[in-house]
Design a protein around this motif. Structure first.
Motif, PDB file in Angstrom:
ATOM      1  N   ILE A  12     -32.022 -15.891  68.279  1.00 58.15           N
ATOM      2  CA  ILE A  12     -32.663 -14.590  68.103  1.00 58.15           C
ATOM      3  C   ILE A  12     -32.791 -13.879  69.450  1.00 58.15           C
ATOM      4  O   ILE A  12     -33.338 -14.425  70.414  1.00 58.15           O
ATOM      5  CB  ILE A  12     -34.060 -14.744  67.473  1.00 58.15           C
ATOM      6  CG1 ILE A  12     -33.965 -15.464  66.136  1.00 58.15           C
ATOM      7  CG2 ILE A  12     -34.748 -13.380  67.314  1.00 58.15           C
ATOM      8  CD1 ILE A  12     -33.071 -14.802  65.131  1.00 58.15           C
ATOM      9  N   THR A  13     -32.285 -12.672  69.502  1.00 57.68           N
ATOM     10  CA  THR A  13     -32.358 -11.855  70.708  1.00 57.68           C
ATOM     11  C   THR A  13     -32.772 -10.443  70.323  1.00 57.68           C
ATOM     12  O   THR A  13     -32.281  -9.882  69.331  1.00 57.68           O
ATOM     13  CB  THR A  13     -31.000 -11.808  71.432  1.00 57.68           C
ATOM     14  OG1 THR A  13     -30.657 -13.135  71.864  1.00 57.68           O
ATOM     15  CG2 THR A  13     -31.046 -10.884  72.644  1.00 57.68           C
ATOM     16  N   LEU A  56     -38.791  -6.064  62.640  1.00 59.92           N
ATOM     17  CA  LEU A  56     -38.144  -5.481  63.803  1.00 59.92           C
ATOM     18  C   LEU A  56     -36.674  -5.879  63.766  1.00 59.92           C
ATOM     19  O   LEU A  56     -36.364  -7.061  63.606  1.00 59.92           O
ATOM     20  CB  LEU A  56     -38.812  -6.018  65.072  1.00 59.92           C
ATOM     21  CG  LEU A  56     -38.507  -5.379  66.416  1.00 59.92           C
ATOM     22  CD1 LEU A  56     -38.961  -3.923  66.436  1.00 59.92           C
ATOM     23  CD2 LEU A  56     -39.212  -6.167  67.532  1.00 59.92           C
ATOM     24  N   PRO A  57     -35.744  -4.926  63.865  1.00 57.34           N
ATOM     25  CA  PRO A  57     -34.326  -5.279  63.833  1.00 57.34           C
ATOM     26  C   PRO A  57     -33.925  -6.071  65.074  1.00 57.34           C
ATOM     27  O   PRO A  57     -34.332  -5.748  66.190  1.00 57.34           O
ATOM     28  CB  PRO A  57     -33.615  -3.922  63.783  1.00 57.34           C
ATOM     29  CG  PRO A  57     -34.593  -2.952  64.373  1.00 57.34           C
ATOM     30  CD  PRO A  57     -35.951  -3.461  64.008  1.00 57.34           C
ATOM     31  N   VAL A  63     -31.479 -15.052  60.861  1.00 51.77           N
ATOM     32  CA  VAL A  63     -32.634 -15.687  60.246  1.00 51.77           C
ATOM     33  C   VAL A  63     -32.297 -15.956  58.786  1.00 51.77           C
ATOM     34  O   VAL A  63     -31.880 -15.046  58.056  1.00 51.77           O
ATOM     35  CB  VAL A  63     -33.900 -14.804  60.318  1.00 51.77           C
ATOM     36  CG1 VAL A  63     -35.089 -15.521  59.665  1.00 51.77           C
ATOM     37  CG2 VAL A  63     -34.236 -14.453  61.759  1.00 51.77           C
ATOM     38  N   SER A  64     -32.439 -17.200  58.358  1.00 52.46           N
ATOM     39  CA  SER A  64     -32.194 -17.551  56.960  1.00 52.46           C
ATOM     40  C   SER A  64     -33.458 -18.163  56.366  1.00 52.46           C
ATOM     41  O   SER A  64     -34.284 -18.746  57.076  1.00 52.46           O
ATOM     42  CB  SER A  64     -31.013 -18.511  56.825  1.00 52.46           C
ATOM     43  OG  SER A  64     -31.241 -19.702  57.554  1.00 52.46           O
ATOM     44  N   ALA A  76     -30.415 -10.978  56.578  1.00 50.02           N
ATOM     45  CA  ALA A  76     -29.693  -9.734  56.853  1.00 50.02           C
ATOM     46  C   ALA A  76     -28.913  -9.266  55.628  1.00 50.02           C
ATOM     47  O   ALA A  76     -28.580  -8.081  55.510  1.00 50.02           O
ATOM     48  CB  ALA A  76     -28.745  -9.912  58.038  1.00 50.02           C
ATOM     49  N   GLY A  77     -28.639 -10.190  54.711  1.00 53.65           N
ATOM     50  CA  GLY A  77     -27.858  -9.853  53.526  1.00 53.65           C
ATOM     51  C   GLY A  77     -28.685  -9.432  52.332  1.00 53.65           C
ATOM     52  O   GLY A  77     -28.131  -9.088  51.278  1.00 53.65           O
TER      53      GLY A  77
END
Length: 258
Positions: A12-13, A56-57, A63-64, A76-77
Motif C-alpha cells: 500500500i502506497t 482514500l484512493p 487490498v482484498s 478495487a473491483g
C-alpha cells in the motif's frame, strides 16, 4: 474460523505529490484479531487506515477482503453499490471525533436504527427495541433514546458512535484514535467497554493510536510507523516489552518517563 486472512493488504502506497503519506506497506488481519497502528503525528498511520478502509484512493497497492460467502475480492473491483453495502454491514468505522460518525440532528435511537434500515430492517418496534438494547450495552441509559447527540457528553457520543457501528454485527471495525480528546477517566471506561465488546463479538479491528497504553490494552499485534513506513511489527507485548528499533525504544521510553 477460516485460516485465510479476513483482510490482506499488499504494498500500500499513498503519495500527495512529492510527499509520502505511506509507502509499500503490507499486512494481514484475521478474524477476531486486533491490530494497532502506532506512531507519532505525521507518521502516516491515519493515511494507511483510510487506504485500508477504502476512504482514500491509493497511489499503488492492493487490498482484498474475504466476504461472508468465503470468496476473497479485490476491493478495487467492487462496484460503488457493493462498496457502500460492505461499509454499512460488514465494516464499521469509529472516528476520533464522534460528530464525524454520527448524525447530530437526529436522535440516538435514530442513529442506531439508520444502520439497521440500511440492511433491510423495516419493523419500527423491533428497530427501536434493538436500539434500546445497544444503548444499554454501551452504558447509555435507555431513557436517552430520543435525545440528540448534541445533548450528550463527549464520552457518551463516542459510545453512541460505537453502538451505531456494531449494531449490524460487522466483522471488521476501523478505529481512528477512538479515545482521543477524552478525559483520562472517560478514556479508561471507554477502553474497558471496547475491549469487552471486541471479545464478546469476536471482532477484528484495526486501531490507529499514538497512545501505547491503548495499543497494549486492545491489540494482539502492532505495527510502528515513522515517516510513512513500517519500522517494526510484532506481537504487542513483544514490541512494547522488547522494542528492537531505536525509534520504538524511544517511544516506549518516553511513555515510561511520564
Amino acid at each position: 474460523m477460516s485460516e485465510a486472512p479476513l483482510l490482506n493488504a499488499t504494498a500500500i502506497t499513498k503519495t500527495y505529490g512529492s510527499q509520502i503519506g505511506c509507502e509499500n506497506i503490507s499486512l494481514d488481519i484475521h478474524e477476531g484479531e486486533v491490530l494497532a497502528i502506532v506512531g507519532e503525528s505525521g507518521s502516516g498511520k491515519t493515511t494507511l487506515l483510510n487506504c485500508l478502509a477504502q476512504r482514500l484512493p491509493m497511489t499503488a497497492g492492493r487490498v482484498s477482503y474475504r466476504m461472508r460467502d468465503g470468496t476473497t475480492r479485490d476491493l478495487a473491483g467492487l462496484t460503488e453499490a457493493e462498496r457502500r453495502f460492505l461499509m454499512r454491514t460488514d465494516w464499521g468505522f469509529v472516528h476520533q471525533n464522534p460528530a464525524d460518525g454520527l448524525r447530530i440532528r437526529v436522535s440516538a435511537g435514530a442513529n442506531i436504527g439508520e444502520r439497521l434500515m440500511a440492511i433491510g430492517d423495516r419493523h419500527y418496534g423491533q428497530i427501536r427495541e434493538t436500539a434500546h438494547d445497544w444503548l444499554s450495552r454501551v452504558e447509555i441509559p435507555g431513557v436517552r433514546i430520543d435525545d440528540r447527540p448534541t445533548a450528550f457528553s463527549g464520552g457518551m457520543r463516542q459510545r453512541l458512535q460505537i453502538a451505531r457501528n456494531l449494531v449490524t454485527n460487522p466483522r471488521l471495525v476501523f478505529m481512528d484514535e477512538p479515545t482521543g480528546g477524552l478525559d483520562v477517566s472517560v478514556q479508561a471506561r471507554l477502553l474497558d467497554l471496547l475491549r469487552g465488546l471486541v471479545d464478546q463479538l469476536a471482532l477484528a479491528a484495526i486501531v490507529v493510536t499514538h497512545d501505547l497504553a491503548v495499543a497494549r490494552l486492545l491489540s494482539h499485534r502492532m505495527i510502528v510507523m515513522k515517516g510513512g513506513r513500517v519500522i517494526e511489527t510484532g506481537l504487542t507485548d513483544r514490541v512494547l516489552d522488547d522494542p528492537r528499533h531505536p525509534y520504538t525504544q524511544l517511544l516506549v521510553a518516553s511513555i515510561l518517563e511520564v
